[in-house]
Motif scaffolding. Structure first.
Motif, PDB file in Angstrom:
ATOM      1  N   TYR A  43       0.471  -1.176   0.014  1.00 17.95           N
ATOM      2  CA  TYR A  43       0.049  -0.073  -0.202  1.00 17.95           C
ATOM      3  C   TYR A  43       0.502   1.207   0.117  1.00 17.95           C
ATOM      4  O   TYR A  43       0.462   2.455  -0.868  1.00 17.95           O
ATOM      5  N   ARG A  44       2.060   1.263   1.109  1.00 17.47           N
ATOM      6  CA  ARG A  44       3.231   2.542   0.666  1.00 17.47           C
ATOM      7  C   ARG A  44       2.934   2.299  -0.170  1.00 17.47           C
ATOM      8  O   ARG A  44       3.684   3.764  -1.161  1.00 17.47           O
ATOM      9  N   ASP A  45       3.780   1.544  -1.444  1.00 22.52           N
ATOM     10  CA  ASP A  45       4.431   1.405  -2.964  1.00 22.52           C
ATOM     11  C   ASP A  45       3.627   2.034  -3.688  1.00 22.52           C
ATOM     12  O   ASP A  45       3.446   3.540  -4.395  1.00 22.52           O
ATOM     13  N   ALA A  46       2.130   1.768  -4.007  1.00 19.67           N
ATOM     14  CA  ALA A  46       0.815   2.617  -4.396  1.00 19.67           C
ATOM     15  C   ALA A  46       0.569   3.853  -3.742  1.00 19.67           C
ATOM     16  O   ALA A  46       0.929   4.755  -4.977  1.00 19.67           O
ATOM     17  N   ILE A  47       1.087   4.522  -3.023  1.00 19.14           N
ATOM     18  CA  ILE A  47       0.560   5.802  -2.484  1.00 19.14           C
ATOM     19  C   ILE A  47       1.623   6.406  -3.042  1.00 19.14           C
ATOM     20  O   ILE A  47       1.386   7.859  -3.562  1.00 19.14           O
TER      21      ILE A  47
END
Length: 343
Positions: free
Chosen positions: A270-274
């Protein structure tokens, strides 16, 4: 598959021709001795009482190397499961075994008993890692067995480990790429934990092995998860399930153990996507430094991160605060744009 329930039957160390350095199945499963037919039936009956009507039910033999135990013993176990299939109370059987315990004859035998899923404990596709771990087989054996399993109509599962002696990020990438080429139906990803009464514990005590930290293992698992997902390979498990014995200070001596290891890995995705969204839209340079994300409530903890690690990360790196709003969708929506997690 939705509404699917698994009834696990553990057969620790049965059939294993050698002890891998990381393995103590009796500690991992909590099963210390052989289970009688009556005990296995009791396990199945108890589980069935808790399963709603209409669920797809499978009996899974985990823990040892099922196809390496004497065939008469396999037959005894499979006949119990088959009894429930014939009664319409269970739908299929899953087994877990070693890559060097698969043959056409073995697969033919398993088909007679409605076995439809075979998981191979592979751990690594690097020859040095396999040798050091005392696996007793080579990577070529994995490829041959995987091919036989799929060609004979079984679903294939592969298990990999992160952080074995001699392991590295490059070797893990090689294992992941090799798995993708084998086209399994699903995989499991486990970080290496040092369990009591194993060769790995002796290596740790002698200074011959250094366990990976949680952060390093989680990053490697995240990268593997991402590649598997992009190739339509389901990841059904990340990390060992915590129990009375599988816990730091119990039978886990050292290693990247966390009761929510899988959640940590997903929060990194999720961090990567955001972060990709922030960079694409150059949000760090804009006056508004709050980013509202709409998603289902069950995703909130993954976005926030363990101990608010993701929120802290975005504030410290970009000066952006994350605000999460509940919406009836599992997708992540920022400024009405749905962002992908694995691209």
């Amino acid at each position: 598959m939705k509404n699917k329930k698994t009834i696990p039957i553990f057969v620790p160390h049965r059939g294993c021709p050698n002890d891998c350095i990381f393995c103590n199945q009796k500690k991992i499963t909590g099963v210390q001795g052989e289970q009688t037919k009556e005990e296995i039936i009791a396990i199945i009956e108890t589980a069935l009482e808790t399963i709603d009507e209409g669920c797809f039910v499978e009996i899974a033999f985990f823990g040892g190397s099922f196809t390496a135990i004497p065939q008469e013993n396999q037959k005894e176990l499979l006949e119990i499961a088959k009894m429930y299939i014939e009664a319409g109370r269970v739908h299929t059987i899953r087994i877990s075994t070693r890559p060097d315990s698969i043959s056409l004859e073995i697969l033919g035998f398993l088909k007679k008993y409605n076995v439809s899923i075979i998981e191979l404990g592979v751990q690594s596709m690097d020859e040095d890692v396999l040798l050091t771990a005392n696996r007793g087989h080579k990577a070529s054996c994995v490829a041959e067995s995987a091919k036989l399993i799929k060609e004979n109509g079984f679903k294939l599962g592969l298990q990999m480990m992160i952080g074995l002696p001699q392991d590295s990020e490059d070797k893990i990438s090689h294992t992941v790429d090799s798995f993708v080429k084998l086209k399994p139906d699903f995989v499991r990803i486990y970080p290496v934990l040092v369990i009591r009464e194993t060769e790995l514990e002796l290596m740790l005590n002698k200074g011959l092995y250094k366990p990976w930290e949680i952060e390093r293992a989680a990053q490697a698992a995240k990268n593997a998860y991402k590649i598997f997902t992009e190739n339509n390979i389901e990841v059904i498990r990340i990390g060992l399930q915590a129990s009375d014995t599988i816990d730091m200070g119990a039978d886990v001596v050292a290693g990247p153990f966390h009761p929510a290891f899988g959640e940590i890995v997903l929060s990194l995705l999720y961090r990567d996507a955001i972060e990709a969204y922030i960079l694409k839209n150059d949000l760090a340079s804009k006056p508004s430094r709050a980013l509202e994300i709409k998603t289902a409530k069950k995703n909130f903890s993954k976005i926030t991160g363990n101990k608010k690690s993701n929120k802290i990360y975005f504030m410290e790196k970009y000066g952006i605060s994350i605000v999460i709003t509940e919406q009836s969708t599992e997708a992540l929506i920022i400024n009405e744009e749905e962002i992908k997690l694995y691209s």
